[in-house]
Design an enzyme around this catalytic site. Structure first.
Site, mmCIF file in Angstrom:
data_model
loop_
_atom_site.group_PDB
_atom_site.id
_atom_site.type_symbol
_atom_site.label_atom_id
_atom_site.label_comp_id
_atom_site.label_asym_id
_atom_site.label_seq_id
_atom_site.Cartn_x
_atom_site.Cartn_y
_atom_site.Cartn_z
ATOM 1 N N GLU A 138 0.796 -1.236 0.000
ATOM 2 C CA GLU A 138 0.000 0.000 0.000
ATOM 3 C C GLU A 138 0.828 1.285 0.000
ATOM 4 O OE1 GLU A 138 -2.723 -0.475 3.282
ATOM 5 O OE2 GLU A 138 -3.622 -2.251 2.409
ATOM 6 N N ASN A 180 2.109 -5.163 -3.192
ATOM 7 C CA ASN A 180 0.702 -5.448 -2.914
ATOM 8 C C ASN A 180 -0.057 -4.145 -2.641
ATOM 9 O OD1 ASN A 180 -1.327 -7.560 -2.288
ATOM 10 N ND2 ASN A 180 -1.242 -6.748 -0.191
ATOM 11 N N HIS A 217 -10.413 -5.779 -2.761
ATOM 12 C CA HIS A 217 -11.544 -5.569 -1.840
ATOM 13 C C HIS A 217 -12.612 -4.818 -2.634
ATOM 14 C CE1 HIS A 217 -9.369 -6.894 1.698
ATOM 15 N NE2 HIS A 217 -8.363 -6.104 1.399
ATOM 16 N N GLU A 246 -6.422 -10.454 -1.484
ATOM 17 C CA GLU A 246 -7.286 -10.206 -0.315
ATOM 18 C C GLU A 246 -8.740 -10.102 -0.750
ATOM 19 O OE1 GLU A 246 -5.867 -6.917 2.074
ATOM 20 O OE2 GLU A 246 -3.766 -7.470 1.785
ATOM 21 N N ASP A 248 -12.479 -9.921 -1.336
ATOM 22 C CA ASP A 248 -13.812 -9.991 -0.732
ATOM 23 C C ASP A 248 -14.706 -9.063 -1.533
ATOM 24 O OD1 ASP A 248 -12.895 -7.534 0.328
ATOM 25 O OD2 ASP A 248 -12.686 -8.330 2.351
HETATM 26 O O1 9MR Z 1 -7.894 -7.912 8.206
HETATM 27 C C1 9MR Z 1 -6.977 -7.097 8.904
HETATM 28 C C2 9MR Z 1 -7.620 -6.579 10.177
HETATM 29 O O2 9MR Z 1 -7.816 -7.656 11.087
HETATM 30 C C3 9MR Z 1 -6.758 -5.525 10.815
HETATM 31 O O3 9MR Z 1 -7.439 -4.941 11.907
HETATM 32 C C4 9MR Z 1 -6.411 -4.456 9.807
HETATM 33 C C5 9MR Z 1 -5.527 -3.404 10.445
HETATM 34 O O4 9MR Z 1 -4.790 -2.665 9.533
HETATM 35 O O5 9MR Z 1 -5.759 -5.049 8.697
HETATM 36 C C6 9MR Z 1 -6.581 -5.940 8.033
HETATM 37 O O6 9MR Z 1 -5.943 -6.448 6.882
HETATM 38 C C7 9MR Z 1 -5.594 -5.474 5.906
HETATM 39 C C8 9MR Z 1 -4.381 -5.977 5.190
HETATM 40 O O7 9MR Z 1 -3.350 -6.217 6.083
HETATM 41 C C9 9MR Z 1 -3.928 -5.006 4.110
HETATM 42 N N1 9MR Z 1 -4.978 -4.665 3.223
HETATM 43 C C10 9MR Z 1 -6.204 -4.226 3.841
HETATM 44 C C11 9MR Z 1 -6.684 -5.271 4.847
HETATM 45 C C12 9MR Z 1 -8.008 -4.854 5.394
HETATM 46 O O8 9MR Z 1 -7.881 -3.662 6.131
#
Ligand code: 9MR
Length: 445
Positions: A138, A180, A217, A246, A248
């Site tokens: 990111e 990513n 997402h 990722e 969804d």
């Molecule tokens: O799914 C993850 C969630 O449990 C955490 O609270 C969150 C905190 O930043 O991160 C989520 O996973 C993220 C991933 O690491 C990167 N892309 C976005 C995902 C959803 O926020």
């Protein structure tokens, strides 16, 4: 009389097995604290052959205090997966998010050194156990800039991303190294083009990048778009693998899930798909019910659609196939010749056509141009586009241009001049001003 409906002999009955028959994986994010829950691990172990720790490999988890590394929960997931024949995606070595407090307050050379040490330590610890690493996560900004996101890591210097990749390669040469990001799924979005340009530059300069992860997402603000396949195939054409990391989908439309699977299967370098959680109750966006299993663990219609798409998909050719855009030329209205035409016309003699898709915003635009060969293969091509006054090209990819304003000629680069009969390739450019609806012409060379 009994009717029997039999699946083809090769059809798998789980996501992982069906994906494997197509030379791909099907994965999920996993939370270590759920591994003690039977209902969770039953689905995990049955359906998936790739695992991404949802939070356990992030910087705050693996280096909570500077120089003190902590691997208990990440190892729990890695061991659970690998002992059952599942592979692991590592997520993530360098990110502006989920930094431990000590890193959040760092800047400059100290931070650069700490980041490189973190990458070296963690990638070395898991060396040989990781299928692919999200080395950097990111790093690009949302919106129309197409540039980098501001962060303490970015402020250490624009070369922080390539420095991260070099450190990861040195530590674990066997892992695929991915960049990513999210909101990079729609080919017309400036963020997608920004990442594309970085990857193209990295490949040109030998920065060790192997893959690009598309978080995917999908929701009302960032919906699935039909150009997703173009995004995947365009990145793959740069010489990197692509992975859906990722996935969804808000509301879990079965049709949209099916299309995502078909898009991955259509791109030879799409290695596999990871969904971001197993049941809706496991999702970071549980209220959107975006996953393949209900909170009670039952399969949703989206699950059936994904499994069917995996089983019906065909093995793609090893080169990226054209995306399914209908031909832009009208069928001939005259009667066909009575003598048989040559079956293989010499290259270039079948002509070519070009179409342009524009994403315009106030003050700027991205134009993507599709070049389609006619009845004969092309050995090279030139597309002419007349830009209205005030429109200026600032950046382009996959073609060389004669200029930045007015009438511009775009010729192929070395790797996309050869286009098979009826096949397509793409190039694009970005600019300032208003581009309107250009009418490109194409000439074979
Ligand atoms: O799914 C993850 C969630 O449990 C955490 O609270 C969150 C905190 O930043 O991160 C989520 O996973 C993220 C991933 O690491 C990167 N892309 C976005 C995902 C959803 O926020």
């Amino acid at each position: 009389m009994a009717l029997f409906v039999t699946a083809p002999a090769s059809a798998g009955t789980t996501l992982g097995a069906s994906a494997a028959e197509k030379g791909r994986y099907f994965g999920t994010a996993v939370a270590a604290y759920k591994l003690s829950e039977n209902a969770y691990t039953t689905i995990l172990n049955r359906e998936f052959n790739m695992v991404t720790p949802e939070n356990e490999m992030k910087i705050d988890a693996t280096e909570p205090q500077q120089g003190r590394f902590s691997y208990a929960s990440s190892e729990q997931i890695v061991n659970h997966a690998r002992s059952r024949g599942m592979q692991v995606r590592g997520h993530t070595l360098a990110w502006h998010g989920q930094q431990p407090g000590w890193m959040q307050s760092m800047e400059g050379t100290a931070l650069r050194t700490a980041m490189l040490n973190h990458i070296t330590q963690v990638a070395t610890h898991f060396k040989g156990q990781i299928y692919s690493w999200d080395v950097v996560n990111e790093a690009f900004a949302d919106g129309n800039s197409g540039g980098r996101r501001d962060s303490n890591l970015q402020r250490t210097g624009n070369d922080w991303i390539e420095a991260a990749f070099r450190a990861a390669r040195a530590a674990d040469p066997g892992a695929k190294l991915c960049y990513n990001d999210y909101n990079t799924d729609n080919w017309t979005w400036a963020k997608t083009q920004g990442v594309y340009n970085m990857v193209r530059d990295f490949k040109a300069r030998g920065v060790p990048i192997d893959c690009v992860g598309f978080q995917s997402h999908f929701n009302n603000d960032s919906p699935y778009a039909s150009n997703y396949r173009t995004t995947l195939s365009s990145f793959a054409a740069l010489g990197v693998d692509v992975q859906i990391t990722e996935l969804d989908i808000q509301g879990a439309s079965a049709d949209t899930y099916r299309r995502v699977v078909e898009d991955c299967l259509a791109v030879a370098r799409c290695n596999g798909i990871t969904v971001w959680g197993i049941r809706d109750s496991d999702s970071w966006r549980a209220s959107q019910t975006p996953l393949l299993f209900n909170s009670n663990g039952s399969k949703k219609p989206a699950y059936d659609a994904v499994l069917a798409a995996l089983n019906n998909g065909t093995t793609p050719p090893t080169t990226a196939p054209p995306t399914s855009v209908p031909p832009t030329t009208a069928p001939p209205t005259t009667a066909p010749p009575t003598t048989a035409p040559p079956t293989t016309p010499p290259p270039g003699q079948g002509g070519c056509t070009a179409t342009v898709t524009v994403n315009q915003w106030t003050g700027g635009f991205v134009a993507n141009v599709r070049v389609t060969a006619g009845s004969a293969a092309l050995n090279g091509w030139t597309v002419t586009i007349t830009l209205p006054s005030g429109a200026t090209v600032t950046n382009s990819w996959s073609a060389n241009s004669s200029g930045t304003t007015g009438t511009t000629n775009w010729t192929n680069v070395s790797y996309n001049g050869r286009v098979g009969a009826g096949q397509s390739t793409e190039f694009g450019f970005q600019g300032t001003g208003t581009v309107g609806s250009p009418s490109p012409t194409c000439a074979a060379s």
